[in-house]
Scaffold this motif. Sequence first.
Motif, PDB file in Angstrom:
ATOM      1  N   LYS A   1      -5.774  11.450  -1.189  1.00 35.87           N
ATOM      2  CA  LYS A   1      -7.050  11.208  -0.504  1.00 35.87           C
ATOM      3  C   LYS A   1      -8.143  10.868  -1.515  1.00 35.87           C
ATOM      4  CE  LYS A   1     -10.282  13.505   2.684  1.00 35.87           C
ATOM      5  NZ  LYS A   1     -11.502  13.574   1.929  1.00 35.87           N
ATOM      6  N   THR A   2      -8.203  11.622  -2.609  1.00 37.25           N
ATOM      7  CA  THR A   2      -9.208  11.368  -3.648  1.00 37.25           C
ATOM      8  C   THR A   2      -8.966  10.017  -4.299  1.00 37.25           C
ATOM      9  OG1 THR A   2      -9.459  13.732  -4.037  1.00 37.25           O
ATOM     10  CG2 THR A   2     -10.218  12.258  -5.786  1.00 37.25           C
ATOM     11  N   PHE A   3      -7.698   9.685  -4.542  1.00 33.10           N
ATOM     12  CA  PHE A   3      -7.389   8.370  -5.120  1.00 33.10           C
ATOM     13  C   PHE A   3      -8.016   7.264  -4.276  1.00 33.10           C
ATOM     14  CE2 PHE A   3      -4.800   4.532  -5.140  1.00 33.10           C
ATOM     15  CZ  PHE A   3      -4.811   4.199  -6.496  1.00 33.10           C
ATOM     16  N   TRP A   4      -7.823   7.295  -2.983  1.00 26.19           N
ATOM     17  CA  TRP A   4      -8.350   6.238  -2.111  1.00 26.19           C
ATOM     18  C   TRP A   4      -9.870   6.296  -1.995  1.00 26.19           C
ATOM     19  CZ3 TRP A   4      -5.867   2.029  -1.511  1.00 26.19           C
ATOM     20  CH2 TRP A   4      -4.470   2.031  -1.568  1.00 26.19           C
ATOM     21  N   GLU A   5     -10.457   7.475  -2.229  1.00 26.50           N
ATOM     22  CA  GLU A   5     -11.924   7.568  -2.261  1.00 26.50           C
ATOM     23  C   GLU A   5     -12.489   6.990  -3.557  1.00 26.50           C
ATOM     24  OE1 GLU A   5     -12.548  11.761  -1.733  1.00 26.50           O
ATOM     25  OE2 GLU A   5     -12.268  11.646   0.446  1.00 26.50           O
ATOM     26  N   TRP A   6     -11.705   7.025  -4.615  1.00 29.60           N
ATOM     27  CA  TRP A   6     -12.166   6.591  -5.934  1.00 29.60           C
ATOM     28  C   TRP A   6     -11.821   5.140  -6.263  1.00 29.60           C
ATOM     29  CZ3 TRP A   6     -12.620  10.178 -10.637  1.00 29.60           C
ATOM     30  CH2 TRP A   6     -13.243  11.371 -10.278  1.00 29.60           C
ATOM     31  N   PHE A   7     -10.849   4.550  -5.545  1.00 25.04           N
ATOM     32  CA  PHE A   7     -10.392   3.200  -5.902  1.00 25.04           C
ATOM     33  C   PHE A   7     -10.181   2.328  -4.672  1.00 25.04           C
ATOM     34  CE2 PHE A   7      -8.836   6.073  -9.186  1.00 25.04           C
ATOM     35  CZ  PHE A   7      -9.341   5.474 -10.334  1.00 25.04           C
ATOM     36  N   ASP A   8     -10.582   1.079  -4.815  1.00 26.53           N
ATOM     37  CA  ASP A   8     -10.164   0.035  -3.889  1.00 26.53           C
ATOM     38  C   ASP A   8      -8.909  -0.588  -4.482  1.00 26.53           C
ATOM     39  OD1 ASP A   8     -12.164   0.059  -1.897  1.00 26.53           O
ATOM     40  OD2 ASP A   8     -13.518  -1.099  -3.177  1.00 26.53           O
ATOM     41  N   VAL A   9      -8.016  -1.040  -3.628  1.00 28.60           N
ATOM     42  CA  VAL A   9      -6.804  -1.719  -4.086  1.00 28.60           C
ATOM     43  C   VAL A   9      -6.711  -3.045  -3.345  1.00 28.60           C
ATOM     44  CG1 VAL A   9      -4.293  -1.624  -4.257  1.00 28.60           C
ATOM     45  CG2 VAL A   9      -5.644   0.472  -4.557  1.00 28.60           C
ATOM     46  N   GLU A  10      -6.747  -4.123  -4.106  1.00 28.65           N
ATOM     47  CA  GLU A  10      -6.556  -5.460  -3.534  1.00 28.65           C
ATOM     48  C   GLU A  10      -5.098  -5.856  -3.756  1.00 28.65           C
ATOM     49  OE1 GLU A  10      -8.988  -8.444  -5.338  1.00 28.65           O
ATOM     50  OE2 GLU A  10     -10.843  -7.584  -4.573  1.00 28.65           O
TER      51      GLU A  10
ATOM     52  N   ILE B   1       0.837  -1.202   0.000  1.00 33.12           N
ATOM     53  CA  ILE B   1       0.000   0.000   0.000  1.00 33.12           C
ATOM     54  C   ILE B   1       0.876   1.258   0.000  1.00 33.12           C
ATOM     55  CG2 ILE B   1      -1.698   1.324   1.333  1.00 33.12           C
ATOM     56  CD1 ILE B   1      -2.786  -1.209  -0.174  1.00 33.12           C
ATOM     57  N   THR B   2       1.973   1.237   0.742  1.00 31.39           N
ATOM     58  CA  THR B   2       2.910   2.365   0.723  1.00 31.39           C
ATOM     59  C   THR B   2       3.461   2.564  -0.689  1.00 31.39           C
ATOM     60  OG1 THR B   2       3.495   2.039   3.038  1.00 31.39           O
ATOM     61  CG2 THR B   2       5.082   3.247   1.679  1.00 31.39           C
ATOM     62  N   HIS B   3       3.758   1.474  -1.370  1.00 25.51           N
ATOM     63  CA  HIS B   3       4.253   1.549  -2.749  1.00 25.51           C
ATOM     64  C   HIS B   3       3.192   2.176  -3.666  1.00 25.51           C
ATOM     65  CE1 HIS B   3       6.835   0.355  -6.093  1.00 25.51           C
ATOM     66  NE2 HIS B   3       5.746  -0.032  -6.719  1.00 25.51           N
ATOM     67  N   ILE B   4       1.932   1.779  -3.488  1.00 23.47           N
ATOM     68  CA  ILE B   4       0.831   2.362  -4.269  1.00 23.47           C
ATOM     69  C   ILE B   4       0.725   3.862  -3.961  1.00 23.47           C
ATOM     70  CG2 ILE B   4      -1.692   2.399  -4.579  1.00 23.47           C
ATOM     71  CD1 ILE B   4      -0.404  -0.003  -5.930  1.00 23.47           C
ATOM     72  N   ASP B   5       0.831   4.215  -2.692  1.00 21.93           N
ATOM     73  CA  ASP B   5       0.789   5.636  -2.311  1.00 21.93           C
ATOM     74  C   ASP B   5       1.852   6.441  -3.057  1.00 21.93           C
ATOM     75  OD1 ASP B   5      -1.320   5.294  -0.538  1.00 21.93           O
ATOM     76  OD2 ASP B   5      -0.071   5.404   1.265  1.00 21.93           O
ATOM     77  N   GLU B   6       3.024   5.862  -3.228  1.00 24.57           N
ATOM     78  CA  GLU B   6       4.142   6.555  -3.869  1.00 24.57           C
ATOM     79  C   GLU B   6       3.911   6.754  -5.365  1.00 24.57           C
ATOM     80  OE1 GLU B   6       7.463   4.111  -2.771  1.00 24.57           O
ATOM     81  OE2 GLU B   6       7.476   4.885  -0.703  1.00 24.57           O
TER      82      GLU B   6
END
Length: 118
Positions: free
Chosen positions: A88-97, A56-61
């Motif tokens: 913040k908007t990215f995480w509101e718009w997408f789920d990441v499995e 998840i940290t990698h996705i954040d980057e």
Amino acid sequence: MYFVDRSVAVIKPKAPFLTWLNAVPDNDMIDLSLDVLRADCTVLLLPEFDEPEDAITHIDEMYEQIFRMELASWYEDEALWPKDMSLKTFWEWFDVEVHSTLLDTVDNEIINSPATPV
């Protein structure tokens, strides 16, 4: 089958992404539901991670590149994109499995091609 030294992230649009798609001007030809959007999603190969939090940290980057790629897959005209493309908007718009095991079932070499820059 062969183990691949990568982890996997599946990027799944959420309701705000669908709302944006439906609000794009002259978009009356596309009749989509969230189920349809989430049925065939982008899958990213990531470095191997011991902990899902590290993935998840990698996705954040790299969220901005992912966000832009997802928007461009529908509309290349950036004027149609949302103004707020924050983390913040990215995480509101997408789920990441995140998945830690990737198996290759094909006995051929993998060929990498660069993605079109956005």
